[in-house]
Scaffold this active site. Structure first.
Site, PDB file in Angstrom:
ATOM      1  CG  ASP A 140      -2.103   0.914   1.093  1.00 34.71           C
ATOM      2  OD1 ASP A 140      -2.359   1.382  -0.038  1.00 34.71           O
ATOM      3  OD2 ASP A 140      -2.777   1.172   2.109  1.00 34.71           O
ATOM      4  CG  HIS A 176      -0.269   1.756  -9.193  1.00 34.07           C
ATOM      5  ND1 HIS A 176      -0.446   1.507  -7.856  1.00 34.07           N
ATOM      6  CD2 HIS A 176      -1.382   2.433  -9.596  1.00 34.07           C
ATOM      7  CE1 HIS A 176      -1.612   2.009  -7.467  1.00 34.07           C
ATOM      8  NE2 HIS A 176      -2.194   2.588  -8.502  1.00 34.07           N
ATOM      9  CG  LEU A 199       9.276 -17.716  -3.345  1.00 34.68           C
ATOM     10  CD1 LEU A 199       9.051 -17.761  -1.831  1.00 34.68           C
ATOM     11  CD2 LEU A 199       9.948 -16.394  -3.733  1.00 34.68           C
TER      12      LEU A 199
HETATM   13  C1  IPE Z   1      -5.450  -2.810  -0.237  1.00 35.31           C
HETATM   14  O1  IPE Z   1      -5.078  -1.492  -0.428  1.00 35.31           O
HETATM   15  C2  IPE Z   1      -5.476  -3.529  -1.547  1.00 35.31           C
HETATM   16  C3  IPE Z   1      -4.179  -3.788  -2.154  1.00 35.31           C
HETATM   17  C4  IPE Z   1      -3.018  -3.500  -1.646  1.00 35.31           C
HETATM   18  C5  IPE Z   1      -4.232  -4.434  -3.440  1.00 35.31           C
HETATM   19  P1  IPE Z   1      -6.177  -0.345  -0.597  1.00 35.31           P
HETATM   20  O2  IPE Z   1      -5.434   0.923  -0.718  1.00 35.31           O
HETATM   21  O3  IPE Z   1      -7.099  -0.692  -1.693  1.00 35.31           O
HETATM   22  O4  IPE Z   1      -6.967  -0.452   0.774  1.00 35.31           O
HETATM   23  P2  IPE Z   1      -7.835   0.624   1.538  1.00 35.31           P
HETATM   24  O5  IPE Z   1      -8.826   1.152   0.560  1.00 35.31           O
HETATM   25  O6  IPE Z   1      -6.909   1.679   2.017  1.00 35.31           O
HETATM   26  O7  IPE Z   1      -8.436  -0.140   2.665  1.00 35.31           O
HETATM   27  C1  IPE Z   2      -1.509   0.169  -3.346  1.00 37.74           C
HETATM   28  O1  IPE Z   2      -1.298   1.532  -3.414  1.00 37.74           O
HETATM   29  C2  IPE Z   2      -1.737  -0.451  -4.704  1.00 37.74           C
HETATM   30  C3  IPE Z   2      -3.096  -0.968  -4.908  1.00 37.74           C
HETATM   31  C4  IPE Z   2      -4.075  -0.928  -4.068  1.00 37.74           C
HETATM   32  C5  IPE Z   2      -3.345  -1.573  -6.195  1.00 37.74           C
HETATM   33  P1  IPE Z   2      -2.510   2.549  -3.419  1.00 37.74           P
HETATM   34  O2  IPE Z   2      -2.862   2.816  -4.849  1.00 37.74           O
HETATM   35  O3  IPE Z   2      -3.607   2.069  -2.578  1.00 37.74           O
HETATM   36  O4  IPE Z   2      -1.820   3.821  -2.794  1.00 37.74           O
HETATM   37  P2  IPE Z   2      -2.473   4.857  -1.791  1.00 37.74           P
HETATM   38  O5  IPE Z   2      -3.023   4.070  -0.645  1.00 37.74           O
HETATM   39  O6  IPE Z   2      -3.535   5.573  -2.539  1.00 37.74           O
HETATM   40  O7  IPE Z   2      -1.340   5.743  -1.396  1.00 37.74           O
HETATM   41 MG    MG Z   3      -4.085   2.324  -0.630  1.00 43.60          MG
END
Ligand code: IPE
Ligand code: IPE
Ligand code: MG
Length: 246
Positions: free
Chosen positions: A28, A45, A139
């Site tokens: 995240d 990403h 792995l």
């Molecule tokens: C969780 O992250 C999903 C992934 C890492 C794929 P999100 O950014 O979507 O989660 P929330 O919305 O903060 O809970």
């Molecule tokens: C995690 O990073 C990637 C996915 C959920 C696919 P985010 O896109 O959720 O990044 P933030 O949380 O907005 O910073």
């Molecule tokens: Mg996020």
């Protein structure tokens, strides 16, 4: 100036006999990482993919057995269409690119998640690419893609309910055996980056007794030192599983 943490020093501190068998990672913070740099979310990403490489490399060095990366949740469809499409495209491209290295490292790639909302042609392609690693015995890397812990449990129950013989034999093992992670050990450690303290529907059933490690580090900044730091923290934990210390 703060002393740079030395990767080799950290590695020496690690107790190789007490490593987790399975680590789940909620990657995240890509969006915030990009925002800090005034760049589009997709840039974050793309950078995040490099962190996956670092984690996989160290996992192979340490001889870990299972890694599960949360790449796209069943709730992530709620994001703007261009971000969703960008994520789908990125996943496919990175997977195709990494195949030679994955095979060199004897890594088996598996998808865990739902087919719902995904185009059949796209699904066929990513599964065919992942199948290029199918004979590998090292792995195991699970990509939790279009994954939701609740949906996984619902699907498992539906499968069990469709088989009348199993209906009066429902127990924890039968449910585990019908999840997308069937046959794999539960995660010992769940890592979440970016400081959020929630599971966001990740491995709900499997993480019943996982140790949870949350770091403020944003996913694109997560590297081998960050993973070693998490592992050292994990090794300090007292895993009681409801019991008491002798
Ligand atoms: C969780 O992250 C999903 C992934 C890492 C794929 P999100 O950014 O979507 O989660 P929330 O919305 O903060 O809970
Ligand atoms: C995690 O990073 C990637 C996915 C959920 C696919 P985010 O896109 O959720 O990044 P933030 O949380 O907005 O910073
Ligand atoms: Mg996020």
């Amino acid at each position: 100036m703060a002393k740079k943490v030395d990767y080799k020093e950290l590695l020496q501190e690690l107790d190789m006999s007490r490593l987790p068998r399975h680590i789940g990672i909620i990657m995240d913070g890509n969006g915030r990482w990009a925002k800090e740099r005034k760049r589009p979310r997709l840039y974050g990403h793309r950078e995040g993919a490099k962190s996956i490489r670092q984690v996989v490399e160290l996992a192979v060095e340490l001889g870990l057995e299972y890694l599960t990366f949360y790449a796209f949740s069943t709730e992530n469809w709620n994001r703007p269409e261009d971000e969703v499409q960008g994520l789908l495209k990125l996943l496919k491209e990175r997977l195709i690119k990494e195949i030679p290295e994955l095979n060199k490292q004897n890594i088996l790639v598996r998808f865990i998640g739902s087919d719902l909302n995904l185009e059949p042609g796209y699904l066929k392609e990513i599964h065919e690419v992942a199948a290029l690693t199918r004979d590998n015995t090292g792995l195991v890397v699970n990509i939790a893609f279009n994954y939701g812990g609740r949906l996984e449990i619902v699907e498992a129950i539906k499968r069990i309910a469709a088989n009348p013989e199993e209906l009066n034999q429902i127990d924890e093992q039968l449910i585990s055996d019908n999840l997308w992670t069937a046959g794999q050990p539960d995660p010992d450690l769940i890592i979440r980056t970016s400081g959020e303290s929630r599971l966001s529907n990740f491995l709900l059933w499997q993480s019943a007794y996982a140790e949870i490690y949350i770091t403020a580090t944003l996913w694109p900044d997560f590297d081998k030192v960050a993973l070693l730091t998490a592992l050292l923290d994990y090794q300090k934990r007292d895993r009681r599983f409801g019991g008491v210390k002798q």
